[in-house]
Design an enzyme around this catalytic site. Structure first.
Site, mmCIF file in Angstrom:
data_model
loop_
_atom_site.group_PDB
_atom_site.id
_atom_site.type_symbol
_atom_site.label_atom_id
_atom_site.label_comp_id
_atom_site.label_asym_id
_atom_site.label_seq_id
_atom_site.Cartn_x
_atom_site.Cartn_y
_atom_site.Cartn_z
ATOM 1 N N LYS A 41 -25.694 35.454 27.771
ATOM 2 C CA LYS A 41 -25.718 35.333 29.229
ATOM 3 C C LYS A 41 -25.479 34.191 30.052
ATOM 4 O O LYS A 41 -25.409 34.536 30.971
ATOM 5 C CB LYS A 41 -27.457 36.015 28.893
ATOM 6 N N ARG A 120 -37.945 40.409 29.921
ATOM 7 C CA ARG A 120 -38.291 40.624 28.083
ATOM 8 C C ARG A 120 -38.756 42.075 27.978
ATOM 9 O O ARG A 120 -38.789 41.776 27.298
ATOM 10 C CB ARG A 120 -38.582 39.386 28.028
ATOM 11 N N ARG A 159 -24.205 26.877 18.957
ATOM 12 C CA ARG A 159 -24.166 26.072 20.152
ATOM 13 C C ARG A 159 -25.023 25.197 20.786
ATOM 14 O O ARG A 159 -25.463 24.232 19.459
ATOM 15 C CB ARG A 159 -25.420 27.295 20.880
ATOM 16 N N ARG A 192 -30.862 23.104 20.514
ATOM 17 C CA ARG A 192 -31.948 23.265 20.985
ATOM 18 C C ARG A 192 -32.448 23.477 19.546
ATOM 19 O O ARG A 192 -32.490 24.090 19.004
ATOM 20 C CB ARG A 192 -31.580 24.298 21.466
ATOM 21 N N ARG A 203 -36.655 35.329 16.529
ATOM 22 C CA ARG A 203 -36.064 35.699 18.554
ATOM 23 C C ARG A 203 -35.272 36.429 18.174
ATOM 24 O O ARG A 203 -35.528 38.007 19.045
ATOM 25 C CB ARG A 203 -35.255 34.460 18.863
HETATM 26 P P1 AP5 Z 1 -25.066 31.255 25.487
HETATM 27 O O1 AP5 Z 1 -24.611 31.561 26.692
HETATM 28 O O2 AP5 Z 1 -26.011 30.766 25.435
HETATM 29 O O3 AP5 Z 1 -26.110 32.685 24.899
HETATM 30 P P2 AP5 Z 1 -27.507 33.445 25.533
HETATM 31 O O4 AP5 Z 1 -27.209 35.225 25.836
HETATM 32 O O5 AP5 Z 1 -27.193 33.311 27.161
HETATM 33 O O6 AP5 Z 1 -28.801 32.510 25.078
HETATM 34 P P3 AP5 Z 1 -29.746 32.397 24.648
HETATM 35 O O7 AP5 Z 1 -30.040 32.281 23.177
HETATM 36 O O8 AP5 Z 1 -29.646 31.419 25.620
HETATM 37 O O9 AP5 Z 1 -30.850 33.787 25.319
HETATM 38 P P4 AP5 Z 1 -32.746 33.631 25.240
HETATM 39 O O10 AP5 Z 1 -32.544 35.042 25.556
HETATM 40 O O11 AP5 Z 1 -32.445 33.312 23.605
HETATM 41 O O12 AP5 Z 1 -32.255 32.694 25.357
HETATM 42 P P5 AP5 Z 1 -33.418 32.140 27.144
HETATM 43 O O13 AP5 Z 1 -33.491 30.843 27.371
HETATM 44 O O14 AP5 Z 1 -33.965 32.831 27.924
HETATM 45 O O15 AP5 Z 1 -23.531 31.127 24.354
HETATM 46 C C1 AP5 Z 1 -23.920 31.320 22.932
HETATM 47 C C2 AP5 Z 1 -23.438 30.578 22.270
HETATM 48 O O16 AP5 Z 1 -22.281 31.253 22.667
HETATM 49 C C3 AP5 Z 1 -22.933 29.103 23.476
HETATM 50 O O17 AP5 Z 1 -22.977 27.978 22.340
HETATM 51 C C4 AP5 Z 1 -21.352 29.357 23.726
HETATM 52 O O18 AP5 Z 1 -20.724 28.672 23.824
HETATM 53 C C5 AP5 Z 1 -21.164 30.896 22.650
HETATM 54 N N1 AP5 Z 1 -20.007 32.012 23.832
HETATM 55 C C6 AP5 Z 1 -19.962 32.745 24.200
HETATM 56 N N2 AP5 Z 1 -20.209 33.336 24.932
HETATM 57 C C7 AP5 Z 1 -19.105 33.741 24.253
HETATM 58 C C8 AP5 Z 1 -17.969 34.248 23.955
HETATM 59 N N3 AP5 Z 1 -16.875 35.262 24.477
HETATM 60 N N4 AP5 Z 1 -16.907 34.427 22.813
HETATM 61 C C9 AP5 Z 1 -17.580 32.769 21.720
HETATM 62 N N5 AP5 Z 1 -17.917 32.089 22.176
HETATM 63 C C10 AP5 Z 1 -19.318 32.336 23.242
HETATM 64 O O19 AP5 Z 1 -35.355 31.860 26.290
HETATM 65 C C11 AP5 Z 1 -35.681 30.918 25.792
HETATM 66 C C12 AP5 Z 1 -37.027 31.334 24.894
HETATM 67 O O20 AP5 Z 1 -38.236 31.050 26.120
HETATM 68 C C13 AP5 Z 1 -37.444 32.438 24.388
HETATM 69 O O21 AP5 Z 1 -37.379 32.988 22.825
HETATM 70 C C14 AP5 Z 1 -39.049 32.606 24.745
HETATM 71 O O22 AP5 Z 1 -39.736 32.021 23.484
HETATM 72 C C15 AP5 Z 1 -38.705 31.971 26.065
HETATM 73 N N6 AP5 Z 1 -38.951 33.215 27.048
HETATM 74 C C16 AP5 Z 1 -37.623 33.001 27.826
HETATM 75 N N7 AP5 Z 1 -37.765 34.099 28.755
HETATM 76 C C17 AP5 Z 1 -38.859 34.411 27.694
HETATM 77 C C18 AP5 Z 1 -39.990 35.953 28.930
HETATM 78 N N8 AP5 Z 1 -38.581 36.662 30.218
HETATM 79 N N9 AP5 Z 1 -40.618 36.150 28.396
HETATM 80 C C19 AP5 Z 1 -40.944 36.168 27.520
HETATM 81 N N10 AP5 Z 1 -40.331 34.703 26.569
HETATM 82 C C20 AP5 Z 1 -39.657 34.245 27.363
#
Ligand code: AP5
Length: 250
Positions: A41, A120, A159, A192, A203
């Site tokens: 994402k 979420r 990542r 991370r 997660r």
């Molecule tokens: P990347 O683009 O980083 O993936 P992502 O989907 O953004 O993954 P996240 O881990 O950031 O999502 P998340 O939802 O767990 O984290 P968030 O920060 O929201 O890509 C991943 C990897 O794959 C990278 O290395 C990239 O280079 C590679 N890649 C991408 N596309 C590719 C492709 N097509 N082919 C090959 N490789 C590819 O949340 C973190 C934490 O914050 C949560 O666990 C929670 O504790 C808290 N939190 C945040 N928001 C909330 C909420 N709304 N409610 C409650 N808790 C929350």
């Protein structure tokens, strides 16, 4: 369109103003990006932001930015949120909604927005509908990214992110030009804390329980735009743009 947003009002809060807050784009897109952790994402949001001019609003990035503050500069609820995050658990809805409400000006941004990681839970999605109505803006669509669990785990373990500008890399799939150094700002890139295997398991379970129901929530509202994730970010990006083109024809 080539736009790089500083996102300071989102990352640091409403006391800060973005340099580009008055930039007008032809068609402001207001989108939610849904999908399991690691599905890509954040990577797609960066590409979409460059192409559409909309600002990338990630709730995870706000929490990670708060992590860099000194203990005394964080609110107690933010310190508690960081503990949930470290374990891979969801932060409580009340804390997340308070943080988003503080930044409600970002949802009125003239360039539009790309919400990543929020909502979420169904409770957050219902609250977002209410907030958008109050602000007199509406979602154009919800991009739902789909990928197998095996592939997700491989992506998360490889990542790396820039500790300064948060640009995302992958050790094999998207390596920086110089090992360990960000292409965009020259700062070190790091793993991370919540990409450790034990936090990844938590997660993925939280996603399955709390976030999967949002697919139905947005399908019922007629907003869901499924995107099958491709082997490379650029391939997924083309599919995303195609899903939005279909949206334009509706
Ligand atoms: P990347 O683009 O980083 O993936 P992502 O989907 O953004 O993954 P996240 O881990 O950031 O999502 P998340 O939802 O767990 O984290 P968030 O920060 O929201 O890509 C991943 C990897 O794959 C990278 O290395 C990239 O280079 C590679 N890649 C991408 N596309 C590719 C492709 N097509 N082919 C090959 N490789 C590819 O949340 C973190 C934490 O914050 C949560 O666990 C929670 O504790 C808290 N939190 C945040 N928001 C909330 C909420 N709304 N409610 C409650 N808790 C929350």
């Amino acid at each position: 369109m080539e736009t790089k947003h500083d996102r300071v009002a989102w990352l640091k809060g409403p006391a800060f103003q973005c340099e580009d807050s008055t930039t007008q784009v032809n068609r402001p897109w207001r989108l939610v990006l849904l999908g399991a952790p690691g599905v890509g994402k954040g990577t797609q949001a960066e590409l979409l932001s460059e192409r559409l001019g909309a600002c990338h609003l990630s709730t995870g990035d706000v929490f990670r930015a708060a992590k860099c503050l000194a203990e005394g500069e964080r609110s107690p609820s933010m310190s508690a949120a960081l503990e949930y995050m470290r374990r891979g658990e969801l932060v409580p809805d009340a804390t997340v909604l308070e943080m988003v409400r503080e930044r409600v000006g970002c949802l009125r941004c003239r360039g539009g927005f790309l919400l990543d990681g929020f909502p979420r839970t169904v409770k957050q999605a219902e609250a977002l509908q209410g907030i958008l109505k109050e602000q007199n803006v509406a979602l154009d669509g919800v991009l739902s990214y789909e990928l197998s669990i095996e592939e997700i785990v491989a992506r998360l373990s490889g990542r790396r992110i820039c500790e300064n500008c948060k640009a995302v890399y992958h050790v094999t799939g998207r390596p920086p030009k110089t090992v360990g150094i960000c292409d965009q700002c020259g700062s070190p890139i790091v793993q991370r804390e919540d990409d450790r295997p034990e936090a990844v398991r938590v997660r993925l379970a939280a996603y399955d329980k709390s976030t999967t129901p949002l697919v139905d929530f947005y399908r019922k509202l007629g907003l869901l735009r499924p995107v099958a994730v491709g082997a490379f970010p650029e391939e997924t990006f083309e599919r995303t743009m195609a899903a939005l083109q279909d949206d334009n024809k509706r």
